[in-house]
Scaffold this motif. Structure first.
Motif, PDB file in Angstrom:
ATOM      1  N   GLY A 164       0.765  -1.257   0.010  1.00  0.00           N
ATOM      2  CA  GLY A 164      -0.105  -0.078   0.027  1.00  0.00           C
ATOM      3  C   GLY A 164       0.634   1.331  -0.124  1.00  0.00           C
ATOM      4  O   GLY A 164       0.337   2.379   0.201  1.00  0.00           O
ATOM      5  N   VAL A 165       1.955   1.376  -0.440  1.00  0.00           N
ATOM      6  CA  VAL A 165       2.785   2.580  -0.676  1.00  0.00           C
ATOM      7  C   VAL A 165       2.652   3.017  -1.731  1.00  0.00           C
ATOM      8  O   VAL A 165       2.130   2.599  -2.759  1.00  0.00           O
ATOM      9  N   THR A 166       3.037   4.373  -2.081  1.00  0.00           N
ATOM     10  CA  THR A 166       3.029   5.139  -2.965  1.00  0.00           C
ATOM     11  C   THR A 166       4.272   5.146  -3.873  1.00  0.00           C
ATOM     12  O   THR A 166       5.351   5.542  -3.618  1.00  0.00           O
ATOM     13  N   LEU A 167       4.150   4.351  -5.019  1.00  0.00           N
ATOM     14  CA  LEU A 167       5.274   4.213  -6.141  1.00  0.00           C
ATOM     15  C   LEU A 167       5.061   5.052  -7.331  1.00  0.00           C
ATOM     16  O   LEU A 167       4.257   4.626  -7.907  1.00  0.00           O
ATOM     17  N   GLN A 168       6.223   5.847  -7.597  1.00  0.00           N
ATOM     18  CA  GLN A 168       5.965   6.703  -8.869  1.00  0.00           C
ATOM     19  C   GLN A 168       6.875   6.195  -9.661  1.00  0.00           C
ATOM     20  O   GLN A 168       8.382   6.240  -9.287  1.00  0.00           O
ATOM     21  N   VAL A 169       6.724   5.813 -11.224  1.00  0.00           N
ATOM     22  CA  VAL A 169       7.816   5.414 -11.966  1.00  0.00           C
ATOM     23  C   VAL A 169       8.192   6.769 -12.515  1.00  0.00           C
ATOM     24  O   VAL A 169       7.529   7.634 -12.831  1.00  0.00           O
ATOM     25  N   GLY A 170       9.617   7.060 -12.784  1.00  0.00           N
ATOM     26  CA  GLY A 170      10.133   8.249 -13.484  1.00  0.00           C
ATOM     27  C   GLY A 170       9.873   8.316 -14.940  1.00  0.00           C
ATOM     28  O   GLY A 170      10.733   8.429 -15.563  1.00  0.00           O
ATOM     29  N   THR A 171       8.818   7.942 -15.475  1.00  0.00           N
ATOM     30  CA  THR A 171       8.314   8.137 -16.838  1.00  0.00           C
ATOM     31  C   THR A 171       7.945   9.756 -17.137  1.00  0.00           C
ATOM     32  O   THR A 171       6.358   9.811 -17.050  1.00  0.00           O
ATOM     33  N   GLN A 172       8.536  10.858 -16.686  1.00  0.00           N
ATOM     34  CA  GLN A 172       7.993  12.095 -16.778  1.00  0.00           C
ATOM     35  C   GLN A 172       7.467  12.422 -17.774  1.00  0.00           C
ATOM     36  O   GLN A 172       6.865  13.694 -17.861  1.00  0.00           O
ATOM     37  N   GLN A 173       7.630  11.689 -18.996  1.00  0.00           N
ATOM     38  CA  GLN A 173       6.500  12.396 -20.112  1.00  0.00           C
ATOM     39  C   GLN A 173       5.342  12.415 -19.939  1.00  0.00           C
ATOM     40  O   GLN A 173       4.535  13.436 -20.379  1.00  0.00           O
ATOM     41  N   ARG A 174       4.774  11.656 -18.930  1.00  0.00           N
ATOM     42  CA  ARG A 174       3.299  11.858 -18.328  1.00  0.00           C
ATOM     43  C   ARG A 174       2.900  13.349 -17.980  1.00  0.00           C
ATOM     44  O   ARG A 174       1.887  13.728 -17.796  1.00  0.00           O
ATOM     45  N   SER A 175       3.932  13.981 -17.406  1.00  0.00           N
ATOM     46  CA  SER A 175       3.819  15.253 -16.743  1.00  0.00           C
ATOM     47  C   SER A 175       4.134  16.360 -17.593  1.00  0.00           C
ATOM     48  O   SER A 175       4.133  17.491 -17.234  1.00  0.00           O
ATOM     49  N   MET A 176       4.322  15.971 -18.849  1.00  0.00           N
ATOM     50  CA  MET A 176       4.596  17.049 -19.911  1.00  0.00           C
ATOM     51  C   MET A 176       3.547  17.238 -20.906  1.00  0.00           C
ATOM     52  O   MET A 176       2.762  16.190 -21.163  1.00  0.00           O
ATOM     53  N   PRO A 177       2.925  18.480 -20.824  1.00  0.00           N
ATOM     54  CA  PRO A 177       1.274  18.831 -21.312  1.00  0.00           C
ATOM     55  C   PRO A 177       1.157  18.141 -22.733  1.00  0.00           C
ATOM     56  O   PRO A 177       0.200  17.720 -22.924  1.00  0.00           O
ATOM     57  N   GLN A 178       2.221  18.244 -23.632  1.00  0.00           N
ATOM     58  CA  GLN A 178       1.858  17.801 -24.883  1.00  0.00           C
ATOM     59  C   GLN A 178       1.595  16.194 -25.202  1.00  0.00           C
ATOM     60  O   GLN A 178       1.067  15.885 -25.931  1.00  0.00           O
ATOM     61  N   PHE A 179       2.302  15.475 -24.124  1.00  0.00           N
ATOM     62  CA  PHE A 179       1.945  13.946 -24.282  1.00  0.00           C
ATOM     63  C   PHE A 179       0.688  13.551 -23.818  1.00  0.00           C
ATOM     64  O   PHE A 179      -0.191  12.969 -24.224  1.00  0.00           O
ATOM     65  N   ARG A 180       0.209  14.483 -22.882  1.00  0.00           N
ATOM     66  CA  ARG A 180      -1.239  14.268 -22.357  1.00  0.00           C
ATOM     67  C   ARG A 180      -2.321  14.703 -23.320  1.00  0.00           C
ATOM     68  O   ARG A 180      -3.176  14.085 -23.857  1.00  0.00           O
ATOM     69  N   LEU A 181      -2.133  15.795 -24.104  1.00  0.00           N
ATOM     70  CA  LEU A 181      -2.892  16.319 -25.003  1.00  0.00           C
ATOM     71  C   LEU A 181      -2.987  15.503 -26.115  1.00  0.00           C
ATOM     72  O   LEU A 181      -4.002  15.068 -26.742  1.00  0.00           O
ATOM     73  N   ALA A 182      -1.949  15.019 -26.559  1.00  0.00           N
ATOM     74  CA  ALA A 182      -1.687  14.202 -27.668  1.00  0.00           C
ATOM     75  C   ALA A 182      -2.730  12.937 -27.687  1.00  0.00           C
ATOM     76  O   ALA A 182      -3.582  12.235 -28.420  1.00  0.00           O
ATOM     77  N   ALA A 183      -2.402  12.194 -26.355  1.00  0.00           N
ATOM     78  CA  ALA A 183      -3.194  11.020 -25.922  1.00  0.00           C
ATOM     79  C   ALA A 183      -4.717  11.510 -25.881  1.00  0.00           C
ATOM     80  O   ALA A 183      -5.533  10.647 -26.191  1.00  0.00           O
ATOM     81  N   GLU A 184      -5.094  12.745 -25.350  1.00  0.00           N
ATOM     82  CA  GLU A 184      -6.408  12.999 -25.310  1.00  0.00           C
ATOM     83  C   GLU A 184      -7.073  13.126 -26.629  1.00  0.00           C
ATOM     84  O   GLU A 184      -8.153  12.944 -26.799  1.00  0.00           O
ATOM     85  N   LEU A 185      -6.396  13.750 -27.546  1.00  0.00           N
ATOM     86  CA  LEU A 185      -6.718  13.858 -28.726  1.00  0.00           C
ATOM     87  C   LEU A 185      -7.092  12.619 -29.627  1.00  0.00           C
ATOM     88  O   LEU A 185      -8.300  12.269 -30.109  1.00  0.00           O
ATOM     89  N   VAL A 186      -6.232  11.556 -29.547  1.00  0.00           N
ATOM     90  CA  VAL A 186      -6.394  10.474 -30.030  1.00  0.00           C
ATOM     91  C   VAL A 186      -7.608   9.556 -29.218  1.00  0.00           C
ATOM     92  O   VAL A 186      -8.384   8.829 -30.006  1.00  0.00           O
ATOM     93  N   ARG A 187      -7.621   9.540 -28.091  1.00  0.00           N
ATOM     94  CA  ARG A 187      -8.559   8.779 -27.170  1.00  0.00           C
ATOM     95  C   ARG A 187      -9.959   9.499 -27.727  1.00  0.00           C
ATOM     96  O   ARG A 187     -10.774   8.707 -27.387  1.00  0.00           O
ATOM     97  N   ASN A 188     -10.042  10.599 -27.998  1.00  0.00           N
ATOM     98  CA  ASN A 188     -11.516  11.211 -28.013  1.00  0.00           C
ATOM     99  C   ASN A 188     -11.838  11.176 -29.770  1.00  0.00           C
ATOM    100  O   ASN A 188     -12.573  11.858 -30.052  1.00  0.00           O
ATOM    101  N   GLY A 189     -11.128  10.311 -30.461  1.00  0.00           N
ATOM    102  CA  GLY A 189     -11.369  10.275 -31.881  1.00  0.00           C
ATOM    103  C   GLY A 189     -11.186  11.309 -32.806  1.00  0.00           C
ATOM    104  O   GLY A 189     -11.389  11.386 -34.069  1.00  0.00           O
ATOM    105  N   ARG A 190     -10.160  12.248 -32.297  1.00  0.00           N
ATOM    106  CA  ARG A 190      -9.868  13.185 -33.422  1.00  0.00           C
ATOM    107  C   ARG A 190      -9.018  12.883 -34.668  1.00  0.00           C
ATOM    108  O   ARG A 190      -8.944  14.025 -35.430  1.00  0.00           O
ATOM    109  N   ILE A 191      -8.598  11.839 -34.774  1.00  0.00           N
ATOM    110  CA  ILE A 191      -7.781  11.296 -35.872  1.00  0.00           C
ATOM    111  C   ILE A 191      -8.722   9.922 -36.580  1.00  0.00           C
ATOM    112  O   ILE A 191      -7.963   9.153 -37.105  1.00  0.00           O
ATOM    113  N   GLY A 192      -9.841   9.956 -35.870  1.00  0.00           N
ATOM    114  CA  GLY A 192     -10.681   8.820 -36.403  1.00  0.00           C
ATOM    115  C   GLY A 192     -10.375   7.426 -35.626  1.00  0.00           C
ATOM    116  O   GLY A 192      -9.772   7.575 -34.511  1.00  0.00           O
TER     117      GLY A 192
END
Length: 459
Positions: A164-192
């Motif tokens: 039950g401890v909190t482990l964070q992996v150092g994949t810091q791209q998840r905290s970069m806004p462009q990677f989140r926005l790219a994933a959101e656009l794709v997940r919401n069908g903006r490229i079909g």
């Protein structure tokens, strides 16, 4: 014995998706004098390049964090790590601190005043200290790759969920806004309907034959080798004794798998965000790859990996693509990259040329699209270390939790297996085994040199 132990852990700790059902257990440190509501007391394990350039400043910038200890198997790095942290607090926080030094992380973990640890060690020393930290009730920030093998990655995820401890992996791209926005656009069908993902990831060059020599004074080289086989000491294959340039171990298969795990976990983690495959993996993988024919650096060079997913997406990974992730769908494409960002000064990513965008699309209207209130909104984090600290306090899941890290690392590791075996490999992401392929499954674990390794942890 090892196989029965692995099965026992999978059954008793509820492997794969089942681990998500574990409730959060708040360690006793939350209620003590060093409670997260006051200051989170942190020990730094590993004082090399990535610690100095990325993890230490990333953690210490947050007021809720208090670095109290440093540890490295190379004593002069421990001493320099102490001086580095004390200078930061003196100059940036106008505060005088006395940082405790350890030459063995196991002694650091016995310190009950320490609430959390940051693990910035070489790849072959990731899973073991993370598991032992979790067993000691410490929260963990763990550099990627999450593990050296699929088997120890599964053990790590299961133990973290159990504790039950909190482990964070150092994949810091998840905290970069462009990677989140790219994933959101794709997940919401903006490229079909997405059908193809192209991941740009370079290989490493060959090098000369390493010169061996005496082990430097104050360096616990036997423990540094850890679970890997004995090897004559060479500065070229370990880390510089002067300065903090890119270490040679990154190019030695004994200690990792090269860029497929080094940067691969970053990109595969981000790609899974957009593909909605974070808790699963491909159903097949195949590869062609070049390996050095001379010299002591022996990780892969140029390569291409093809991975097929059950949802119909095919992912290609190669140094022949621009460094980043390109999602392709029936109605267009989105490309995302770090841009000029570097995790440290010696990371192998070129500064982007003028005109190259960190987020691009086949049609500018795609990027201008607004994600509606009722559409998919992905986890938002402003900074990876800060998100970890916030989640220690709140008990919420961090943006890069251990199971997602394990799944992304698994894609790296089975891609590396495919580089070694010249055939298409069928993968079962639920069982985490190759179908009817004993030779391929033999790569899912490694022999471990006693007394080091996850096989010898007292659970």
């Amino acid at each position: 014995m090892k196989e029965s132990r692995r099965k026992f852990m999978k059954n008793s700790l509820a492997a794969s998706a089942g681990v998500l059902a574990f409730p959060t257990i708040v360690p006793s440190s939350v209620f003590g004098k060093n409670a997260p509501s006051n200051k989170i007391q942190i020990g730094q394990i590993g004082c090399g390049r990535i610690a100095r350039d990325h993890d230490l400043p990333g953690t210490m910038q947050h007021d809720v964090a208090q670095l109290v200890a440093v540890c490295d198997l190379d004593h002069h790095r421990t001493v320099e790590g102490k001086a580095h942290v004390e200078k930061y607090y003196r100059e940036k926080k106008n505060k005088t601190v006395d940082i405790k030094m350890y030459d063995d992380y196991r002694e650091l973990l016995l310190n009950k005043d320490i609430d959390a640890v940051v693990i910035s060690t070489p790849d072959h020393w990731h899973s073991q200290p993370a598991i032992e930290a979790a067993l000691a009730g410490k929260h963990v920030y763990l550099q990627k790759p999450t593990s050296l093998t699929v088997e120890e990655g599964r053990l790590l995820s299961d133990i973290v969920h159990r504790q039950g401890v909190t482990l964070q992996v150092g994949t810091q791209q998840r905290s970069m806004p462009q990677f989140r926005l790219a994933a959101e656009l794709v997940r919401n069908g903006r490229i079909g309907k997405i059908h193809t993902v192209k991941v740009g990831l370079p290989g490493d060059p060959a090098g000369p034959v390493a010169e061996t020599g005496p082990v430097p004074k104050g360096f616990n080289y036997d423990m540094w080798l850890g679970s890997t086989p004995e090897m004559e000491y060479s500065e070229m294959l370990v880390h510089p004794q002067t300065g903090y340039g890119r270490p040679g171990w990154l190019r030695v298969e004994q200690f990792g798998a090269g860029m497929i795990t080094g940067w691969g976990q970053h990109h595969f983690d981000s790609a899974a965000w957009g593909m909605n495959t974070e808790y699963t993996g491909p159903i097949s993988v195949e590869s062609v790859a070049e390996f050095p024919k001379y010299g002591s650096w022996n990780v892969h060079g140029d390569f291409m990996v093809k991975a097929e997913y059950e949802n119909g997406i095919t992912m290609y990974t190669s140094g022949g693509f621009p460094n980043g992730i390109r999602y392709e769908g029936t109605d267009g494409w989105v490309f995302v990259t770090r841009g000029p960002y570097r995790a440290s000064a010696s990371d192998p990513i070129p500064v982007m040329k003028n005109g190259t965008k960190s987020l691009d699309a086949s049609d500018p209207a795609i990027l201008d699209s607004v994600i509606g209130k009722d559409e998919i909104h992905l986890y938002k984090s402003d900074e990876q270390h800060g998100n970890w600290l916030d989640c220690i306090q709140s008990g919420k899941e961090p943006i890069s939790p251990v199971e997602k890290g394990h799944r992304a690392c698994t894609v790296c590791l089975i891609s590396h297996v495919a580089m070694k075996l010249p055939r298409k490999l069928e993968w079962d992401p639920k069982a985490e085994r190759f179908h009817n392929d004993d030779e391929a499954n033999a790569y899912l674990s490694r022999p471990q040199r006693y007394p080091y390794g996850t096989n010898y942890i007292k659970l």
